[in-house]
Design an enzyme around this catalytic site. Structure first.
Site, short mmCIF file in Angstrom:
data_model
loop_
_atom_site.label_atom_id
_atom_site.label_comp_id
_atom_site.label_asym_id
_atom_site.label_seq_id
_atom_site.Cartn_x
_atom_site.Cartn_y
_atom_site.Cartn_z
N ARG A 1 0.80 -1.15 0.02
CA ARG A 1 -0.07 0.04 -0.11
C ARG A 1 0.98 1.20 0.04
NH1 ARG A 1 -5.41 0.22 3.44
NH2 ARG A 1 -5.20 2.35 2.16
N TYR B 1 -9.55 12.68 -7.55
CA TYR B 1 -10.22 13.72 -7.03
C TYR B 1 -9.44 13.98 -5.49
CZ TYR B 1 -12.87 9.99 -4.84
OH TYR B 1 -13.19 8.76 -3.88
N PRO B 2 -9.50 15.04 -5.12
CA PRO B 2 -9.01 15.48 -3.59
C PRO B 2 -10.23 15.42 -2.95
CG PRO B 2 -9.35 17.51 -4.78
CD PRO B 2 -9.50 16.28 -5.98
N MET B 3 -9.94 15.32 -1.47
CA MET B 3 -11.20 15.23 -0.44
C MET B 3 -10.58 15.69 0.81
SD MET B 3 -11.67 11.20 0.61
CE MET B 3 -12.40 11.92 1.84
N ASP B 4 -11.60 15.92 1.83
CA ASP B 4 -11.54 16.27 2.97
C ASP B 4 -12.44 15.38 3.76
OD1 ASP B 4 -9.42 18.39 2.35
OD2 ASP B 4 -10.96 19.94 2.61
N LYS B 5 -11.97 15.35 5.29
CA LYS B 5 -12.94 15.04 6.03
C LYS B 5 -13.69 16.43 6.61
CE LYS B 5 -12.55 10.69 6.66
NZ LYS B 5 -13.62 9.42 6.59
N HIS C 1 -17.53 1.29 5.65
CA HIS C 1 -17.17 1.70 4.38
C HIS C 1 -16.38 0.87 3.20
CE1 HIS C 1 -17.29 5.43 1.90
NE2 HIS C 1 -15.99 5.18 1.37
N GLN D 1 -7.45 1.51 -6.27
CA GLN D 1 -7.30 2.82 -6.14
C GLN D 1 -5.88 2.96 -5.22
OE1 GLN D 1 -9.74 3.21 -2.48
NE2 GLN D 1 -8.31 1.99 -1.32
N SER E 1 -19.32 8.92 3.88
CA SER E 1 -19.49 9.83 2.96
C SER E 1 -20.32 11.02 3.00
CB SER E 1 -19.57 9.22 1.54
OG SER E 1 -18.37 8.22 1.21
#
Length: 664
Positions: A142, A156-160, A183, A196, A234
Site C-alpha cells: 500500500r 479527486y481530492p477530498m477532505d473530512k 465503508h 485505488q 461519505s
C-alpha cells in the site's frame, strides 16, 4: 465547553506523489515549424519514457494520461521515494522543448499513506510484526504501490468534514474506526473492477487526501462512487474536490496525442510492464489493518468505493481521511523495496514446507478442482491440506481471496472440504505470483505444508476426467442400460443444483424460503434443505425443469450461509440419488437398508463416503450422495448384483421414480 482531545490514528508514509495536469497551447503548436515540433516530440518522449521506466531513482512509478474535458490536456503522475526526486522530475520536464507548449493547469502533491485504525495496523506501524508476515508485506504494497494495467484514470481530492453538526475530528476513535470498516464493505463489491491509490496531503496541499482510481470501464468508477455516497462516512463526513479523468497512453504515442490520432496503452505491445497485478495483496487482516482505506489508507491497489478506498481491504474507511489510513509504519528505510516497480518484496525461494510436484492436475482433482471447470489452460497451483475446520478456514480466506482478485494473474483461491479432508487451493497464471501468495496463505493458522506446481495443459500426469465433461453422456448411457437414471432422467428435464453447508438449520431455513420466492416460475421444481442426521453438514438442493434456468439460479445459491462446497467439488467422482418420497410405511425399512448398503460400500475399493440426507420439510423425501475415487470405481458398484437388487427393492418402497442424478 469540552476540551477533550481525540486520538489520531498513527500513520505510515511511503512514496511521494505528484499529479501534474498540463494544458497544451494548441495555437502555438499549430504555428510552430515542423523542426520545432519534432524536437518537442523527441524530447517529450525521451522524458516520459525515462520517467515511466523509473530510470532516475531506485523505486517508484509514473504514468502519462490524456485528459478528457476542460480541466487539462495532459496529466503526468509520478511516485518517488523523496520530494527531492519529484522536484527534479518537475524541473527536468520544464527544460524539455515539449514543456514550452504547455501550461500547468493544476497539480496535487501528496504521499502514499496507511493508518492504524485497526489493532494489527498499529502493530505494523509500531514495528511489532514480522517483516516477512503477510500483513507486513501487504502494508508495504500500500505504501509502495504499482500502477495497474487499467486504461482509465480518475483523480479527486477530498477532505473530512468539520461542520458543527458533522465533525469527523470530533468523533471518538472507536466510532471513526467503525465508519472506516463499514465503508469498505461496499468497496469490496468492486474488487477486480476498480483499483485505488490513497495519498495523504495534509500540510502539502489545500485538500487533506487524494484518491486515484484505475478502471477499464469508467462506469464501474461511477457506480462505485455513487453507491459509496450513501454510506454515512461519505454522506455525513466527506467533502470532495474536482474530478479529473483521462486515458493512459504509451509515451511513445506522444506524437499521436498531439496529432489527434488513436492512442495505445503502455501494455499493448509490452505485455504490461506496469502491471501491479503480479503480486497478491494480503490477508483479510492486512486489509483490515488498512481499513481506513482511502482516506486513510495507503496506496494499495484495490478497488474501492466512493472512494474506493477500502474496498477490498477488509477495512474500510474511505478516502477521506483523516488519516485513517490504516496505517502501519514500516521503518521506512528497512521496508522500502529496492525494486523499481514498488511491488512488495518476495522471498528468495519457496518454503521448504511447500514441495514442488509434478502431476498437479491429479492433486487438484483430489481437492475437487478440475481443468475446464475451475481453471483453463496452464495454471500455477498451490494446494494445502489442513486439519482445520473447513467453514472456519473459509471465513479466514474470504477476505484474502477478495484481495487476490485485484490481481490480473489470480485465477481462484478457495477452501474445499471432502472425505474428511480440508483443502486450501490457490491458482495463479504465474509461478512468481503464486510464490508471493504462498507467503500470505501460510500465515493462516493451521496452513503449514502443501505443494506447488504447474497444472492444466502440459501436465503429463493429468487427472481423471472431472464431472461435467464429454464423458458424461457415455456414463449416462451405460447407467441407462441398467435402468438407472443419470443426469437428465428418461423422458424428463430435471436439473439439480446442490450446495453443502455447515450452518445450523435455523439459519438455512429462512434463506431457502427466500430462494423459493425468488425462484417462483414454471421452470422451478423445488428448493429444499436436506439434513444429514450423522453429520453437521446439510445440503440445499434446487431442482429445475430447464438447464439454462438452473444455471441462471446457481449464482443465487451463493447466498446460502456456511457453504463448504458445491456438488461436484468433492474428491474424484460424485453421484447423487434423488428418492422422491419413500412410502411412509417403508421409511424405517428404507433407512435400515441404507445402513446395510452403506456397510457394504465401506468395503469397496475407491469408495470414499456415502450419506443419506432427509428433506427438512418432509421426512419421507431423501437423497443419497456418494463420493468415489473415480468414475470406474462408482461404475463397478453400479454394475454389481447388490446394487441391482437395491434398485429393484427401491421401486417397491418408493412413492415416485428414483432419479439417480449425476452431478457435474
Amino acid at each position: 465547553m469540552t476540551t477533550e482531545r481525540r486520538d489520531a490514528p498513527p500513520t505510515a508514509e511511503g512514496w511521494y506523489v505528484l499529479h501534474d495536469v498540463r494544458t497544451i497551447d494548441w495555437a502555438a503548436w499549430d504555428e510552430a515549424s515542423q523542426r520545432t515540433r519534432d524536437r518537442a516530440i523527441e524530447e517529450g518522449i525521451e522524458f516520459l519514457q525515462s520517467a515511466t521506466t523509473v530510470e532516475d531513482v531506485d523505486g517508484g512509478d509514473s504514468m502519462v494520461v490524456s485528459m478528457l474535458g476542460h480541466k487539462g490536456d495532459l496529466m503526468l503522475v509520478h511516485m518517488r521515494p523523496t520530494l527531492a526526486d519529484l522536484d527534479e522530475l518537475e524541473r527536468r520536464f520544464e527544460r524539455t522543448a515539449l514543456a514550452t507548449f504547455t501550461e500547468r493547469d493544476r497539480s496535487f502533491v501528496s504521499v502514499t499513506e496507511a493508518s492504524g485504525y485497526s489493532e494489527r495496523g498499529r502493530e505494523f506501524i509500531e514495528g511489532d510484526l514480522d517483516d516477512d508476515s503477510g500483513l507486513a508485506r501487504y502494508m508495504r504494497s500500500r505504501l509502495y504501490p504499482e500502477i495497474p494495467e487499467k486504461e482509465h484514470v480518475c483523480f479527486y481530492p477530498m477532505d473530512k468534514r468539520r461542520d458543527p453538526e458533522y465533525n469527523w475530528y470530533d468523533l471518538p476513535f472507536e466510532e471513526r474506526a467503525e465508519h472506516m470498516d463499514a465503508h469498505g464493505e461496499v468497496g469490496r463489491e468492486y474488487a477486480g473492477k476498480v483499483t485505488q491509490m490513497i495519498t495523504g496531503a495534509i500540510g502539502m496541499d489545500d485538500w487533506e487526501w487524494g484518491v486515484t482510481l484505475y478502471a477499464d470501464d469508467m462506469t464501474d468508477v461511477k457506480d462505485l462512487l455513487y453507491e459509496m455516497r450513501f454510506d454515512p462516512s461519505s454522506s455525513k463526513f466527506a467533502e470532495f474536490g474536482p474530478f479529473w479523468i483521462g486515458r493512459r497512453f504509451d509515451p511513445a504515442d506522444l506524437d499521436a496525442l498531439l496529432a489527434g490520432d488513436p492512442l495505445s496503452t503502455p501494455w499493448d505491445d509490452t505485455g504490461g510492464d506496469h502491471s501491479g497485478h503480479d503480486h497478491p495483496p494480503a490477508t483479510p487482516e492486512d486489509a483490515a489493518a488498512d481499513e481506513g482505506h482511502g482516506h486513510d489508507g495507503g496506496g494499495h491497489p484495490h478497488d474501492g468505493g466512493d472512494h474506493p478506498h477500502d474496498e477490498s481491504d477488509a477495512g474500510g474507511g474511505h478516502p477521506h481521511g483523516d488519516a485513517e489510513h490504516s496505517g502501519e509504519d514500516t521503518d521506512e528505510e528497512d521496508s522500502h523495496p529496492s525494486t523499481g516497480g514498488g511491488r512488495p518484496p518476495t522471498t528468495d525461494s519457496w518454503s521448504e514446507a511447500i514441495a514442488e510436484i509434478d502431476g498437479m492436475n491429479a492433486r487438484l482433482g483430489k481437492a475437487g478442482l478440475y481443468e475446464g471447470e475451475d481453471y483453463a489452460g496452464r495454471t500455477y497451483a498451490l494446494v494445502f491440506e489442513t486439519d482445520r475446520d473447513a467453514a472456519e478456514l473459509a471465513e479466514d480466506v474470504e477476505g484474502l481471496a477478495s484481495n487476490f482478485d485485484h490481481y490480473d494473474t489470480h485465477v481462484t483461491t478457495a477452501v474445499r472440504a471432502s472425505g474428511g479432508h480440508t483443502f486450501l487451493v490457490s491458482l495463479w497464471e504465474t509461478d512468481d505470483a503464486a510464490q508471493t501468495a504462498s507467503g500470505f496463505l501460510t500465515d493462516l493458522d493451521g496452513v503449514n505444508t502443501g505443494a506447488h506446481g504447474w497444472a492444466g495443459a502440459g501436465d503429463a500426469d493429468g487427472a481423471s476426467e472431472p464431472a461435467g465433461t464429454d464423458g458424461d453422456s457415455d456414463i449416462r448411457s451405460r447407467l441407462a442400460d441398467q435402468d438407472i437414471y443419470a443426469g437428465q432422467p428418461h423422458g424428463e428435464d430435471v436439473y439439480a443444483l446442490v450446495v453443502y453447508s455447515e450452518a445450523d438449520l435455523d439459519r438455512l431455513r429462512p434463506t431457502v424460503e427466500e430462494l423459493r420466492g425468488a425462484f417462483e416460475g414454471d421452470d422451478h421444481v423445488k428448493t429444499a434443505v436436506y439434513d444429514d442426521p450423522d453429520s453437521e453438514i446439510a445440503a440445499v438442493v434446487s431442482l429445475w425443469a430447464d438447464e439454462d434456468a438452473a444455471q441462471a439460479a446457481s449464482d443465487d445459491l451463493e447466498a446460502v450461509p456456511g457453504v463448504v462446497r458445491k456438488a461436484g467439488e468433492g474428491d474424484g467422482f460424485g453421484t447423487m440419488g434423488m428418492f422422491y418420497t419413500v412410502k411412509p410405511d417403508y421409511r424405517e425399512e428404507f433407512v435400515e437398508t441404507f445402513g446395510t448398503v452403506g456397510e457394504q460400500l465401506a468395503t469397496m475399493d475407491g469408495h470414499r463416503e456415502t450419506a443419506l440426507l432427509v428433506n427438512d420439510d418432509d421426512e419421507n423425501d431423501m437423497f443419497i450422495a456418494s463420493q468415489w475415487d473415480s468414475r470406474e470405481d462408482a461404475m463397478t458398484f453400479f454394475r454389481s448384483d447388490d446394487f441391482r437388487e437395491t434398485v429393484q427393492w427401491g421401486r417397491e418402497v418408493l412413492a415416485d421414480t428414483p432419479r439417480h442424478v449425476f452431478l457435474a
